[in-house]
Scaffold this motif. Structure first.
Motif, PDB file in Angstrom:
ATOM      1  N   GLN A  75      39.036  32.559  86.155  1.00 55.04           N
ATOM      2  CA  GLN A  75      37.603  32.324  86.344  1.00 55.04           C
ATOM      3  C   GLN A  75      36.978  33.572  86.956  1.00 55.04           C
ATOM      4  OE1 GLN A  75      35.694  29.736  85.545  1.00 55.04           O
ATOM      5  NE2 GLN A  75      37.197  28.142  85.058  1.00 55.04           N
ATOM      6  N   ARG A  76      35.729  33.816  86.599  1.00 56.19           N
ATOM      7  CA  ARG A  76      34.993  34.956  87.150  1.00 56.19           C
ATOM      8  C   ARG A  76      33.718  34.453  87.798  1.00 56.19           C
ATOM      9  NH1 ARG A  76      30.591  37.826  85.282  1.00 56.19           N
ATOM     10  NH2 ARG A  76      30.403  40.006  85.971  1.00 56.19           N
ATOM     11  N   VAL A  77      33.430  34.966  88.985  1.00 58.89           N
ATOM     12  CA  VAL A  77      32.184  34.659  89.674  1.00 58.89           C
ATOM     13  C   VAL A  77      31.463  35.974  89.936  1.00 58.89           C
ATOM     14  CG1 VAL A  77      31.094  33.671  91.716  1.00 58.89           C
ATOM     15  CG2 VAL A  77      33.175  32.629  90.790  1.00 58.89           C
ATOM     16  N   PRO A 107      34.536  27.297  90.715  1.00 56.16           N
ATOM     17  CA  PRO A 107      35.408  28.233  89.995  1.00 56.16           C
ATOM     18  C   PRO A 107      36.609  28.705  90.801  1.00 56.16           C
ATOM     19  CG  PRO A 107      33.321  29.268  90.584  1.00 56.16           C
ATOM     20  CD  PRO A 107      33.165  27.811  90.838  1.00 56.16           C
ATOM     21  N   THR A 110      41.286  27.765  90.291  1.00 54.64           N
ATOM     22  CA  THR A 110      41.876  28.470  89.165  1.00 54.64           C
ATOM     23  C   THR A 110      43.099  29.224  89.666  1.00 54.64           C
ATOM     24  OG1 THR A 110      41.362  29.962  87.314  1.00 54.64           O
ATOM     25  CG2 THR A 110      40.500  30.575  89.488  1.00 54.64           C
ATOM     26  N   LEU A 113      41.185  34.429  90.228  1.00 52.88           N
ATOM     27  CA  LEU A 113      39.742  34.431  90.451  1.00 52.88           C
ATOM     28  C   LEU A 113      39.251  35.860  90.588  1.00 52.88           C
ATOM     29  CD1 LEU A 113      37.086  32.858  91.095  1.00 52.88           C
ATOM     30  CD2 LEU A 113      37.703  33.094  93.512  1.00 52.88           C
TER      31      LEU A 113
END
Length: 315
Positions: A75-77, A107, A110, A113
């Motif tokens: 996941q990417r934030v 997110p 995961t 990250l």
């Protein structure tokens, strides 16, 4: 000498898989073999990495390449000034049909990250990752939720003198095992980037070379790497010197020493050794110490780390 009771090292299949994984990331991130190796050190040592550099130098590409290669959920934030803690860890929502609050994980739930440009978010949002990185769990509305295993954070940040950035607090920095910089590519690597295919397309086509079980086995092997009493004495001498250095206001904690030993074991494993040598510690010390040392006046953390290394002899 290595301890004769040390458990067996990796199998040939595990070592081949690890070599293929490192080679693949080097193909995706051109001209940065040291950064790639250190990223795998953090991954195998069950630590997190902070990649600090100017925009456009491949920080996000490195994170994507590692995530694709380890074959884990990703996941990417994108951290921004209006990002809220609940946007990272999740939020409890009232479900009318059930007449109760239900937690919806963010997110952070995961395996890998990517916290992109983490220092563009205010400190309150940055701190949302503290418990996750330290305890592999998050607590929302008094209820604790465990995160997946493995859990690996790759955070990128822009230099703090760029507009729109907030400095990371010391407690947040301490949760990162290593801080890396990439720098500009050399001439050959930049030429290959300009003339080659889109990195995003290549990453999308990358094959997973490691899985969760492989990573757990590799981490178990890291803990079996031997660190002699003399080597531990050397690490302790570095910690002590960091607290006595005239340019340091706050020296390294015992947790930093544990991080140094853990990372040194991982580097020894990557170099096919069953024991740590002083060169492993010396290679990793600046990457572990520079973001943890609190300097007096304008002394630079990296310069202080080098000065401490020079001041402590290897017996």
């Amino acid at each position: 000498m290595p301890d004769p009771t040390t458990p067996a090292m990796l199998t040939d299949a595990q070592r081949d898989a690890l070599s293929l994984a490192i080679a693949q990331v080097n193909q995706l991130v051109l001209g940065k073999p040291t950064a790639v190796t250190m990223s795998f050190v953090a991954l195998l040592a069950d630590g997190h990495i902070l990649i600090e550099d100017l925009p456009g130098l491949g920080k996000t590409t490195l994170a994507h390449a590692i995530a694709a290669t380890v074959g884990l959920e990703f996941q990417r934030v994108q951290f921004t000034s209006d990002l809220l803690p609940s946007d990272v860890v999740g939020v409890s929502v009232y479900e009318g049909s059930a007449r109760r609050f239900e937690f919806h994980g963010g997110p952070v739930f995961t395996n890998v990250l990517l916290a992109d440009e983490i220092n563009r978010a205010p400190p309150r949002t940055q701190s949302a990752l503290l418990e996750a990185m330290a305890e592999q769990q998050v607590t929302v509305d008094g209820t604790t939720h465990s995160l997946p295993d493995p859990f690996f954070v790759i955070a990128t940040q822009n230099p703090v003198d760029l507009s729109g950035t907030y400095p990371l607090p010391d407690s947040q920095l301490d949760r990162f095992l290593l801080r890396l910089t990439l720098g500009y590519p050399d001439r050959d690597a930049e030429r290959a980037l300009l003339a080659g295919s889109d990195r995003r397309a290549l990453i999308a086509e990358a094959l997973p070379r490691l899985g969760a079980d492989d990573l757990r086995a590799l981490r178990d092997a890291v803990t079996a790497i031997h660190a002699s009493p003399a080597l531990i004495d050397y690490v302790q001498a570095l910690l002590t010197r960091s607290r006595q250095h005239p340019g340091v206001r706050v020296g390294l904690s015992p947790r930093a020493g544990l991080a140094l030993l853990r990372a040194s074991r991982a580097l020894a494993l990557l170099k096919a050794r069953d024991h740590v040598v002083p060169e492993d510690v010396q290679t990793l010390f600046p990457l572990i110490a520079s973001h943890r040392l609190v300097a007096e006046a304008d002394a630079g953390g990296g310069d202080l780390a080098a000065s401490i290394l020079q001041a402590v002899p290897v017996d």
